[in-house]
Design an enzyme around this catalytic site. Structure first.
Site, PDB file in Angstrom:
ATOM      1  N   TYR A  87     -10.800   5.586 -15.908  1.00 21.49           N
ATOM      2  CA  TYR A  87      -9.641   6.271 -17.192  1.00 21.49           C
ATOM      3  C   TYR A  87      -9.699   4.660 -17.973  1.00 21.49           C
ATOM      4  O   TYR A  87      -9.705   3.622 -17.717  1.00 21.49           O
ATOM      5  CB  TYR A  87      -8.093   6.438 -15.873  1.00 21.49           C
ATOM      6  CG  TYR A  87      -7.883   7.476 -15.695  1.00 21.49           C
ATOM      7  CD1 TYR A  87      -8.234   9.095 -16.766  1.00 21.49           C
ATOM      8  CD2 TYR A  87      -7.532   7.184 -14.583  1.00 21.49           C
ATOM      9  CE1 TYR A  87      -7.735   9.911 -15.898  1.00 21.49           C
ATOM     10  CE2 TYR A  87      -7.797   8.996 -14.116  1.00 21.49           C
ATOM     11  CZ  TYR A  87      -6.907   9.895 -14.327  1.00 21.49           C
ATOM     12  OH  TYR A  87      -7.034  11.271 -13.868  1.00 21.49           O
TER      13      TYR A  87
ATOM     14  N   LYS B 111      12.403  -0.206  10.955  1.00 20.73           N
ATOM     15  CA  LYS B 111      12.873   0.466  10.204  1.00 20.73           C
ATOM     16  C   LYS B 111      11.934   1.091   9.626  1.00 20.73           C
ATOM     17  O   LYS B 111      10.642   0.582   8.796  1.00 20.73           O
ATOM     18  CB  LYS B 111      13.960  -0.398   8.902  1.00 20.73           C
ATOM     19  CG  LYS B 111      13.208  -1.861   8.602  1.00 20.73           C
ATOM     20  CD  LYS B 111      14.069  -2.539   8.269  1.00 20.73           C
ATOM     21  CE  LYS B 111      13.756  -3.717   7.715  1.00 20.73           C
ATOM     22  NZ  LYS B 111      14.555  -5.049   7.557  1.00 20.73           N
TER      23      LYS B 111
HETATM   24  C1  LIG Z   1      14.395  -6.205   8.183  1.00 17.60           C
HETATM   25  C2  LIG Z   1      15.308  -7.085   8.820  1.00 17.60           C
HETATM   26  C3  LIG Z   1      14.925  -7.838   9.901  1.00 17.60           C
HETATM   27  C4  LIG Z   1      13.257  -8.449  10.270  1.00 17.60           C
HETATM   28  O1  LIG Z   1      13.337  -8.451   9.473  1.00 17.60           O
HETATM   29  P1  LIG Z   1      11.664  -9.395   9.622  1.00 17.60           P
HETATM   30  O2  LIG Z   1      11.526 -10.395   7.953  1.00 17.60           O
HETATM   31  O3  LIG Z   1      10.998  -8.351   8.642  1.00 17.60           O
HETATM   32  O4  LIG Z   1      10.975 -10.305  10.563  1.00 17.60           O
HETATM   33  C5  LIG Z   1      16.285  -8.322  10.751  1.00 17.60           C
HETATM   34  N1  LIG Z   1      17.596  -8.094  10.400  1.00 17.60           N
HETATM   35  C6  LIG Z   1      17.633  -7.049   9.276  1.00 17.60           C
HETATM   36  C7  LIG Z   1      19.086  -7.321   8.867  1.00 17.60           C
HETATM   37  C8  LIG Z   1      16.599  -7.124   8.233  1.00 17.60           C
HETATM   38  O5  LIG Z   1      17.343  -5.876   7.345  1.00 17.60           O
END
Ligand SMILES: *Cc1c(COP(=O)(O)O)cnc(C)c1O
Length: 347
Positions: A244, A35
């Protein structure tokens, strides 16, 4: 060229996936969470590298991300969507063969009405109160859902980065109870869950951050390397200021390098007072405020002006940056901007 160079080490990524896979029993499948553009590192390249290494199942947050992954991978691998089947997703789900993780009775109805017989998974809420069906809702739907043959039943741990937290055992109990007697593959573990041991593994694990070199997978190899070209160097006399707001005055005559990146590229402004960039092994402190596109760096103690300075590398990783501003490696990675020249290592 005045763009920073973000190098993605796909070999390290694949090794991290294999290392997490090796922590589970042979019958447990290790999927990959890609994702948010593969945690900012490029979902298409990440997914292709992992598919070549043997990953057969990928998870994304929204259907649009799933569509991009399908285009990168072609037919075959299963692409699961955490947000389920939302209004407007139907065409993407069917055309690109995505598998929504159904989060509610409403989503279940939408799915079976729009796409009868199309595959789906189920997401259960076991206490995080974020996504998924709660026990009462699931009790009402469970038999119907089971008849439709879900491909997976999953839930997500709220405290997997804190193995001793009692919430983990509580969610494990709830998940086990909610799925008792169902002949459907189950998944509870993200990266932290993989590290917590076999009772959390079930049939499939879903690591994300550990693949990309972040905590809680302390043994992970770094995957992101960021090097910023020096655009200009100058001597700043003792008493003069840099950047800045005149927040830094030189206590001695200082050599300052101006490098090409800033908060517009995900090098957050709050990092300024704590951050150093590296010339090889030598730390060179940031001086003055981080601008949108530029950062002043103190190179007085280097024997010569460097062509570039490293933000992320062997000396300093995403979790080091995160610790400086009380956040997590996930946020540092997903903030990395779109202006960098991206190079792949081991593609
Ligand atoms: C993001 C996510 C993961 C992966 O989690 P990590 O901590 O990055 O390994 C797995 N399951 C769900 C539902 C997530 O939202």
């Amino acid at each position: 060229m005045a763009s920073g160079v973000l190098t993605i080490d796909l070999e390290a990524l694949v090794e991290n996936w294999r290392a997490l896979d090796a922590r589970t029993a042979p019958h447990v499948e290790t999927a990959a969470v890609v994702k948010a553009d593969g945690y900012g590192l490029g979902a298409a390249q990440v997914a292709r590298a992992l598919a070549r290494a043997g990953a057969r199942r990928f998870f994304v947050a929204i259907a649009e991300e799933g569509a991009a992954i399908r285009q990168a991978l072609g037919p075959g691998p299963e692409i699961n969507v955490f947000s389920g089947h939302m209004a407007g997703d139907t065409e993407m789900i069917t055309d690109l063969e995505l598998v929504p993780m159904i989060n509610s009775i409403d989503q279940m109805l939408r799915h079976v009405e729009a796409l009868p017989g199309a595959p789906f998974g189920v997401q259960l809420d076991t206490g995080m109160n974020r996504l998924g069906m709660e026990p009462a809702e699931w009790a009402a739907l469970r038999d119907i859902a089971q008849q439709q043959g879900p491909t997976l039943i999953m839930s997500h741990l709220a405290c997997a980065d804190t193995p001793d937290h009692p919430m983990n055992a509580q969610q494990l109990r709830t998940f086990t109870e909610m799925t008792a007697g169902m002949a459907v593959p189950r998944s509870l573990a993200s990266t932290g869950g993989v590290l917590m041991g076999p009772e959390y593994h079930f049939d499939l694990t879903r690591p994300g951050i550990g693949l990309y070199g972040g905590l809680p997978f302390a043994q992970a190899q770094p995957v992101a390397y960021l090097s910023l070209p020096v655009i200009q160097t100058r001597w700043v006399a003792a008493g003069e200021t840099v950047g800045y707001g005149n927040t830094w005055s030189a206590p001695r005559d200082s050599r300052i390098a101006t490098v090409a990146a800033g908060y517009g590229d995900g090098v957050m402004r709050l990092l300024g007072p704590r951050l150093s960039l590296y010339a090889g092994h030598t730390a060179c402190p940031v001086r003055g405020r981080i601008s949108m596109d530029l950062i002043g760096v103190d190179i007085t103690d280097l024997p010569e002006d460097p062509p570039a300075l490293d933000v992320l590398g062997q000396q300093q990783g995403v979790d080091d940056l995160a610790a400086m501003i009380d956040t997590i490696g996930y946020e540092v990675l997903t903030s990395l901007g779109g202006r960098y020249t991206r190079r792949l290592h081991g593609a």
